[in-house]
Design a protein around this motif. Structure first.
Motif, PDB file in Angstrom:
ATOM      1  N   SER A 188       0.809  -1.218   0.000  1.00  0.00           N
ATOM      2  CA  SER A 188       0.000   0.000   0.000  1.00  0.00           C
ATOM      3  C   SER A 188       0.840   1.266   0.000  1.00  0.00           C
ATOM      4  CB  SER A 188      -0.937   0.002   1.219  1.00  0.00           C
ATOM      5  OG  SER A 188      -1.819  -1.094   1.191  1.00  0.00           O
ATOM      6  N   GLY A 189       2.171   1.092  -0.019  1.00  0.00           N
ATOM      7  CA  GLY A 189       3.035   2.258  -0.113  1.00  0.00           C
ATOM      8  C   GLY A 189       3.809   2.596   1.141  1.00  0.00           C
ATOM      9  N   GLY A 190       3.917   1.661   2.062  1.00  0.00           N
ATOM     10  CA  GLY A 190       4.652   1.913   3.304  1.00  0.00           C
ATOM     11  C   GLY A 190       6.127   2.171   3.053  1.00  0.00           C
ATOM     12  N   ALA A 191       6.684   3.179   3.730  1.00  0.00           N
ATOM     13  CA  ALA A 191       8.102   3.510   3.588  1.00  0.00           C
ATOM     14  C   ALA A 191       8.938   2.703   4.573  1.00  0.00           C
ATOM     15  CB  ALA A 191       8.308   5.005   3.831  1.00  0.00           C
ATOM     16  N   GLU A 192      10.181   2.423   4.205  1.00  0.00           N
ATOM     17  CA  GLU A 192      11.099   1.720   5.092  1.00  0.00           C
ATOM     18  C   GLU A 192      11.546   2.657   6.199  1.00  0.00           C
ATOM     19  OE1 GLU A 192      13.172  -1.805   6.146  1.00  0.00           O
ATOM     20  OE2 GLU A 192      11.697  -1.440   4.564  1.00  0.00           O
ATOM     21  N   LEU A 193      11.404   2.232   7.437  1.00  0.00           N
ATOM     22  CA  LEU A 193      11.768   3.086   8.564  1.00  0.00           C
ATOM     23  C   LEU A 193      13.287   3.134   8.756  1.00  0.00           C
ATOM     24  CD1 LEU A 193       9.157   2.158  11.327  1.00  0.00           C
ATOM     25  CD2 LEU A 193       8.993   3.894   9.550  1.00  0.00           C
ATOM     26  N   PRO A 194      13.792   4.239   9.315  1.00  0.00           N
ATOM     27  CA  PRO A 194      15.224   4.315   9.623  1.00  0.00           C
ATOM     28  C   PRO A 194      15.606   3.260  10.663  1.00  0.00           C
ATOM     29  CG  PRO A 194      14.188   6.487   9.719  1.00  0.00           C
ATOM     30  CD  PRO A 194      13.079   5.486   9.611  1.00  0.00           C
ATOM     31  N   SER A 195      16.863   2.849  10.639  1.00  0.00           N
ATOM     32  CA  SER A 195      17.339   1.797  11.550  1.00  0.00           C
ATOM     33  C   SER A 195      17.140   2.177  13.012  1.00  0.00           C
ATOM     34  CB  SER A 195      18.824   1.517  11.293  1.00  0.00           C
ATOM     35  OG  SER A 195      19.006   1.007  10.003  1.00  0.00           O
ATOM     36  N   ILE A 196      17.344   3.457  13.336  1.00  0.00           N
ATOM     37  CA  ILE A 196      17.195   3.881  14.736  1.00  0.00           C
ATOM     38  C   ILE A 196      15.759   3.711  15.205  1.00  0.00           C
ATOM     39  CG2 ILE A 196      16.761   6.328  14.132  1.00  0.00           C
ATOM     40  CD1 ILE A 196      18.355   7.033  16.690  1.00  0.00           C
ATOM     41  N   ALA A 197      14.787   3.960  14.308  1.00  0.00           N
ATOM     42  CA  ALA A 197      13.380   3.786  14.663  1.00  0.00           C
ATOM     43  C   ALA A 197      13.072   2.318  14.924  1.00  0.00           C
ATOM     44  CB  ALA A 197      12.491   4.327  13.551  1.00  0.00           C
ATOM     45  N   LYS A 198      13.621   1.438  14.070  1.00  0.00           N
ATOM     46  CA  LYS A 198      13.408   0.009  14.263  1.00  0.00           C
ATOM     47  C   LYS A 198      13.997  -0.460  15.590  1.00  0.00           C
ATOM     48  CE  LYS A 198      13.563  -1.038   9.295  1.00  0.00           C
ATOM     49  NZ  LYS A 198      14.268  -1.799   8.237  1.00  0.00           N
ATOM     50  N   GLY A 199      15.175   0.075  15.924  1.00  0.00           N
ATOM     51  CA  GLY A 199      15.815  -0.305  17.177  1.00  0.00           C
ATOM     52  C   GLY A 199      15.017   0.131  18.390  1.00  0.00           C
ATOM     53  N   LEU A 200      14.469   1.347  18.337  1.00  0.00           N
ATOM     54  CA  LEU A 200      13.652   1.843  19.446  1.00  0.00           C
ATOM     55  C   LEU A 200      12.374   1.029  19.591  1.00  0.00           C
ATOM     56  CD1 LEU A 200      14.052   5.707  18.970  1.00  0.00           C
ATOM     57  CD2 LEU A 200      14.944   4.322  20.861  1.00  0.00           C
ATOM     58  N   MET A 201      11.809   0.608  18.471  1.00  0.00           N
ATOM     59  CA  MET A 201      10.611  -0.228  18.506  1.00  0.00           C
ATOM     60  C   MET A 201      10.911  -1.563  19.173  1.00  0.00           C
ATOM     61  SD  MET A 201       9.125   0.608  14.691  1.00  0.00           S
ATOM     62  CE  MET A 201       7.819  -0.629  14.726  1.00  0.00           C
ATOM     63  N   LYS A 202      12.062  -2.146  18.857  1.00  0.00           N
ATOM     64  CA  LYS A 202      12.441  -3.427  19.464  1.00  0.00           C
ATOM     65  C   LYS A 202      12.667  -3.285  20.967  1.00  0.00           C
ATOM     66  CE  LYS A 202      14.370  -5.994  15.580  1.00  0.00           C
ATOM     67  NZ  LYS A 202      15.510  -6.787  15.079  1.00  0.00           N
ATOM     68  N   LEU A 203      13.276  -2.163  21.353  1.00  0.00           N
ATOM     69  CA  LEU A 203      13.523  -1.924  22.773  1.00  0.00           C
ATOM     70  C   LEU A 203      12.205  -1.773  23.530  1.00  0.00           C
ATOM     71  CD1 LEU A 203      15.410  -1.345  25.147  1.00  0.00           C
ATOM     72  CD2 LEU A 203      15.448   1.065  24.423  1.00  0.00           C
ATOM     73  N   SER A 204      11.285  -1.006  22.974  1.00  0.00           N
ATOM     74  CA  SER A 204       9.972  -0.816  23.611  1.00  0.00           C
ATOM     75  C   SER A 204       9.229  -2.135  23.723  1.00  0.00           C
ATOM     76  CB  SER A 204       9.137   0.183  22.794  1.00  0.00           C
ATOM     77  OG  SER A 204       9.762   1.437  22.737  1.00  0.00           O
ATOM     78  N   ALA A 205       9.296  -2.943  22.660  1.00  0.00           N
ATOM     79  CA  ALA A 205       8.616  -4.238  22.661  1.00  0.00           C
ATOM     80  C   ALA A 205       9.217  -5.162  23.707  1.00  0.00           C
ATOM     81  CB  ALA A 205       8.706  -4.878  21.276  1.00  0.00           C
ATOM     82  N   LYS A 206      10.536  -5.091  23.878  1.00  0.00           N
ATOM     83  CA  LYS A 206      11.204  -5.932  24.870  1.00  0.00           C
ATOM     84  C   LYS A 206      10.741  -5.593  26.279  1.00  0.00           C
ATOM     85  CE  LYS A 206      14.280  -8.889  26.358  1.00  0.00           C
ATOM     86  NZ  LYS A 206      14.097 -10.342  26.127  1.00  0.00           N
ATOM     87  N   ILE A 207      10.616  -4.312  26.567  1.00  0.00           N
ATOM     88  CA  ILE A 207      10.141  -3.876  27.884  1.00  0.00           C
ATOM     89  C   ILE A 207       8.711  -4.368  28.117  1.00  0.00           C
ATOM     90  CG2 ILE A 207       9.513  -1.869  29.280  1.00  0.00           C
ATOM     91  CD1 ILE A 207      11.825  -0.375  27.873  1.00  0.00           C
ATOM     92  N   MET A 208       7.876  -4.191  27.101  1.00  0.00           N
ATOM     93  CA  MET A 208       6.473  -4.581  27.221  1.00  0.00           C
ATOM     94  C   MET A 208       6.323  -6.086  27.425  1.00  0.00           C
ATOM     95  SD  MET A 208       3.468  -4.428  24.392  1.00  0.00           S
ATOM     96  CE  MET A 208       4.116  -5.929  23.629  1.00  0.00           C
ATOM     97  N   THR A 209       7.035  -6.874  26.620  1.00  0.00           N
ATOM     98  CA  THR A 209       6.881  -8.325  26.712  1.00  0.00           C
ATOM     99  C   THR A 209       7.439  -8.869  28.019  1.00  0.00           C
ATOM    100  OG1 THR A 209       8.952  -8.624  25.471  1.00  0.00           O
ATOM    101  CG2 THR A 209       6.898  -8.675  24.213  1.00  0.00           C
ATOM    102  N   THR A 210       8.527  -8.278  28.500  1.00  0.00           N
ATOM    103  CA  THR A 210       9.115  -8.735  29.759  1.00  0.00           C
ATOM    104  C   THR A 210       8.163  -8.484  30.924  1.00  0.00           C
ATOM    105  OG1 THR A 210      11.365  -8.308  28.954  1.00  0.00           O
ATOM    106  CG2 THR A 210      11.074  -8.472  31.331  1.00  0.00           C
TER     107      THR A 210
END
Length: 215
Positions: A188-210
């Protein structure tokens, strides 16, 4: 001729928050049959095994609460009717996952996360922010979120007890559905996110899942 009433942004906001409360505490109605239907449950009389599975399924339920929040927030601020419709469609499909996880947690004598309202509000805010950034970034955020969710679900397939056939069937089907949502966002036209954004998303997800695995 009767005029058609269009919901205002405030109406949509209230509806989204109401949806959040329902997603956090109630079992929604599923449109599809649960993948665990008809499967044996060998761990039904194994309290310790049930406890481990329930903790993982609780995390998966939190993920679905967050997915509802993200989609609702993104739909609220999307600038395109077509993108908004896709967000709403994806949110509807995620309701099946909510039902499956909620039901399985009950079968395992577990409980959903006590922090669900917090997870919903945080994800709803993120969804609104992503939508305000523009549709290509909103879709890109959705695609990356779903990719990370698929990775997370696959890790749970490795951690779930081998004989917990019911939970494994649910998680496997969820991974298939989430991968489709990621593909939809890219197509649908989604843009590739910058690496720093992906890293922050992973960090947030890690906190939430833990946290949600424990609470």
């Amino acid at each position: 001729m009767q005029k058609v009433r269009h919901n205002s942004k405030l109406d949509q906001l209230i509806s989204s928050l109401d949806n959040g409360l329902r997603s956090s505490f109630l079992r929604p109605t599923s449109q599809r049959t649960s993948p665990r239907l008809g499967l044996a449950d060998p761990i039904a009389n194994q309290p310790e095994t049930q406890k481990r599975s329930a903790a993982l399924m609780r995390v998966n339920h939190v993920g679905e609460v967050c997915a509802q929040a993200l989609y609702k927030g993104q739909a609220l601020t999307s600038r395109s009717d077509a993108v908004r419709a896709k967000m709403q469609e994806a949110a509807e499909e995620e309701i099946d996952h909510l039902n499956w996880c909620f039901t399985r947690i009950e079968e395992l004598n577990g409980h959903t996360s006590y922090l669900n309202p917090l997870w919903f509000l945080g994800s709803f805010t993120l969804g609104i922010s992503a939508g305000l950034a523009g549709d290509k970034w909103s879709l890109g955020f959705l695609a990356e979120t779903e990719r990370q969710v698929v990775e997370h679900l696959n890790s749970h397939l490795k951690r779930l007890p081998e004989d917990d056939l019911a939970s494994r069937a649910i998680v496997a089907q969820m991974a298939i559905d989430e991968a489709k949502h990621a593909d939809m966002a890219v197509e649908s036209g989604g843009a590739e996110l910058p690496s720093i954004a992906k890293g922050l998303m992973k960090l947030s997800a890690k906190i939430m899942t833990t946290l949600s695995e424990r609470v």
